[in-house]
Design an enzyme around this catalytic site. Structure first.
Site, mmCIF file in Angstrom:
data_model
loop_
_atom_site.group_PDB
_atom_site.id
_atom_site.type_symbol
_atom_site.label_atom_id
_atom_site.label_comp_id
_atom_site.label_asym_id
_atom_site.label_seq_id
_atom_site.Cartn_x
_atom_site.Cartn_y
_atom_site.Cartn_z
ATOM 1 N N HIS A 127 -25.420 28.892 -31.784
ATOM 2 C CA HIS A 127 -25.832 27.487 -31.936
ATOM 3 C C HIS A 127 -27.358 27.319 -32.010
ATOM 4 O O HIS A 127 -27.844 26.237 -32.326
ATOM 5 C CB HIS A 127 -25.319 26.642 -30.762
ATOM 6 C CG HIS A 127 -23.823 26.531 -30.698
ATOM 7 N ND1 HIS A 127 -23.074 26.060 -31.755
ATOM 8 C CD2 HIS A 127 -22.930 26.843 -29.723
ATOM 9 C CE1 HIS A 127 -21.786 26.080 -31.419
ATOM 10 N NE2 HIS A 127 -21.674 26.554 -30.195
ATOM 11 N N ASP A 164 -15.857 32.423 -33.279
ATOM 12 C CA ASP A 164 -15.948 31.540 -32.111
ATOM 13 C C ASP A 164 -15.313 30.200 -32.503
ATOM 14 O O ASP A 164 -15.390 29.789 -33.664
ATOM 15 C CB ASP A 164 -17.416 31.338 -31.739
ATOM 16 C CG ASP A 164 -17.589 30.547 -30.454
ATOM 17 O OD1 ASP A 164 -17.797 31.178 -29.401
ATOM 18 O OD2 ASP A 164 -17.508 29.299 -30.500
ATOM 19 N N HIS A 166 -16.204 27.306 -32.023
ATOM 20 C CA HIS A 166 -17.190 26.303 -32.443
ATOM 21 C C HIS A 166 -17.960 26.818 -33.665
ATOM 22 O O HIS A 166 -18.233 28.017 -33.769
ATOM 23 C CB HIS A 166 -18.166 26.016 -31.302
ATOM 24 C CG HIS A 166 -17.478 25.591 -30.043
ATOM 25 N ND1 HIS A 166 -17.268 26.449 -28.979
ATOM 26 C CD2 HIS A 166 -16.916 24.406 -29.702
ATOM 27 C CE1 HIS A 166 -16.612 25.798 -28.030
ATOM 28 N NE2 HIS A 166 -16.379 24.563 -28.438
ATOM 29 N N ASP A 253 -13.085 31.617 -27.320
ATOM 30 C CA ASP A 253 -12.761 30.297 -26.774
ATOM 31 C C ASP A 253 -11.693 29.552 -27.570
ATOM 32 O O ASP A 253 -11.334 28.426 -27.211
ATOM 33 C CB ASP A 253 -14.030 29.437 -26.598
ATOM 34 C CG ASP A 253 -15.035 29.610 -27.719
ATOM 35 O OD1 ASP A 253 -14.728 30.299 -28.708
ATOM 36 O OD2 ASP A 253 -16.146 29.058 -27.600
HETATM 37 ZN ZN LIG Z 1 -17.736 28.517 -28.675
#
Ligand SMILES: [Zn+2]
Length: 316
Positions: A127, A164, A166, A253
Site C-alpha cells: 500500500h 493479498d 487488498h 487475508d
Molecule cells: Zn491485505
C-alpha cells in the site's frame, strides 16, 4: 527439491504496532512455528535481514518522504500519516531491514545461490506509495526489489503478482506508466474493501497502458471464482509479457477464517494459486520466484498457510 530461501529474522518483530493492531509480530512467529511443525525448516535455507542501502529506497520513494518518516518515527510518535499506521521508535529501522532483506534475497536468486524464496518481512509494503504511508505499509518492499533487479542485474521485464485480499495501490501507482513491470492483482472488489482502488478499467497509463491488470472479486466469492479470474486474466497476460523474474505480494487475508475480508478462499485455494504462479515462473523466468509477505491476520491459520506456501516453493 528446490533451493528455497526463507528470510526470517527476529528483528522483524521489533516493529511494535501496539496491543490491538492486527499487523502484529505474532504473525511471523505463527508462520515460523507452522513451517517448523511441518518438518520443513531443515529443507529451507534460512536467511537473515540485511539493512538496505538508502539509494534503493530512494529509487522508489521521495527523499522528503523518507526524511519525514524518519523524523516522525524517531520523535516517538505512535502513528504516521493515518491512525492505522501504528508504529514505535524501531519502525523506521525495521522497514530498512525489510527492504534490505528482500533485496539480498533477490540478489541470491539472481546469482544462482537460490532457486526461489519466501521473505517473511514486516512491515508489509504494497500500500505504500512514493510519498505516502498507507495500510500498515511504509516502504514498498516489492517495488524497490523490482527496481533493484532492473538496475543491478539487467532484468528487463519484472512481473508482480499480488494475491493479498487488498489491492496494492502503492505498487500499481509506482509502475502504472512503466511497461517494464507488469502488475497483476486479484483482490476483494474496491467498492467493498480498503483501499478503494483496483477496478477492472485501471490498466496502466501512458507507455504503461496494458501492463497493469486487476481482477476484483465480490464478497462471498472464493476458490472457484479466483481460479476462473486467474485463468482468464493473469495467465494470458503473463504468457504475453514473459516476465524474467516474478515477485509475489503474498497476502493470506483472503482466507475464509481471516476477519480482514469477506473472501472465502480455502487453504487449498491458496495452494492452487501458488502452484499456478510456480508454473508461470517456470515458463519464462527460469523458476525465479520471490514471494514477499504482505497481509494475513488469522493467527490460527498462518502456520499451515506458510507451511503449504514454502512446500510448494520447495517443489511440492
Ligand atoms: Zn491485505
Amino acid at each position: 527439491m528446490k533451493r528455497t530461501g526463507y528470510l526470517h529474522d527476529n528483528r522483524y518483530l521489533l516493529h511494535d504496532t501496539g496491543p490491538y493492531h492486527p499487523e502484529t509480530s505474532d504473525r511471523l512467529t505463527a508462520m515460523y512455528n507452522g513451517i517448523k511443525a511441518a518438518g520443513l525448516l531443515d529443507h529451507l535455507i534460512l536467511l537473515p535481514a540485511v539493512r538496505a542501502d538508502l539509494k534503493w529506497i530512494d529509487s522508489v520513494h521521495s527523499t522528503s518522504y523518507i526524511r519525514r518518516f524518519e523524523e516522525v518515527c524517531l520523535s516517538g510518535n505512535r502513528t504516521f500519516d493515518y491512525p492505522d499506521n501504528q508504529m514505535c521508535v524501531d519502525t523506521y529501522e525495521t522497514a530498512f531491514l525489510a527492504v534490505g532483506g528482500v533485496i539480498d534475497v533477490a540478489r541470491r536468486i539472481m546469482e544462482g545461490e537460490l532457486d526461489n524464496a519466501f521473505c517473511a518481512v514486516r512491515p508489509p509494503g504494497h500500500h505504500a506509495e512514493r510519498a505516502q504511508a498507507m495500510g500498515f505499509c511504509y516502504f514498498n518492499n516489492v517495488a524497490i526489489a523490482a527496481r533493484y533487479l532492473q538496475q543491478t542485474h539487467g532484468v528487463h521485464r519484472v512481473g508482480i503478482i499480488d494475491f493479498d485480499v487488498h489491492h496494492g495501490n502503492g505498487t500499481q501507482a509506482i509502475f502504472e506508466e512503466d511497461p517494464t513491470v507488469f502488475y497483476y492483482s486479484i483482490h476483494q472488489h474496491p467498492s467493498f474493501a480498503f483501499p478503494g482502488t483496483g477496478r477492472e478499467f485501471e490498466e496502466g497509463t501512458e507507455l504503461g497502458y496494458g501492463f497493469t491488470k486487476n481482477s476484483p472479486v465480490l464478497p462471498g466469492q472464493g476458490d472457484d471464482d479466483y481460479r476462473k479470474l486467474i485463468e482468464s486474466d493473469l495467465l494470458p497476460a503473463f504468457e504475453r509479457f514473459k516476465p524474467e523474474f516474478i515477485i509475489v505480494s503474498s497476502g493470506f487475508d483472503g482466507h475464509e477464517d481471516d476477519d480482514m475480508s469477506d473472501i472465502n478462499l480455502s487453504s487449498a485455494g491458496f495452494s492452487w494459486i501458488m502452484e499456478t504462479i510456480m508454473k508461470l515462473g517456470d515458463q519464462s523466468a527460469g523458476g525465479r520466484v520471490m514471494s514477499v509477505l504482505e497481509g494475513g491476520y488469522c493467527l490460527e491459520r498462518l502456520g499451515e498457510l506458510a507451511a503449504d506456501h514454502v512446500r510448494i516453493l520447495l517443489g511440492g
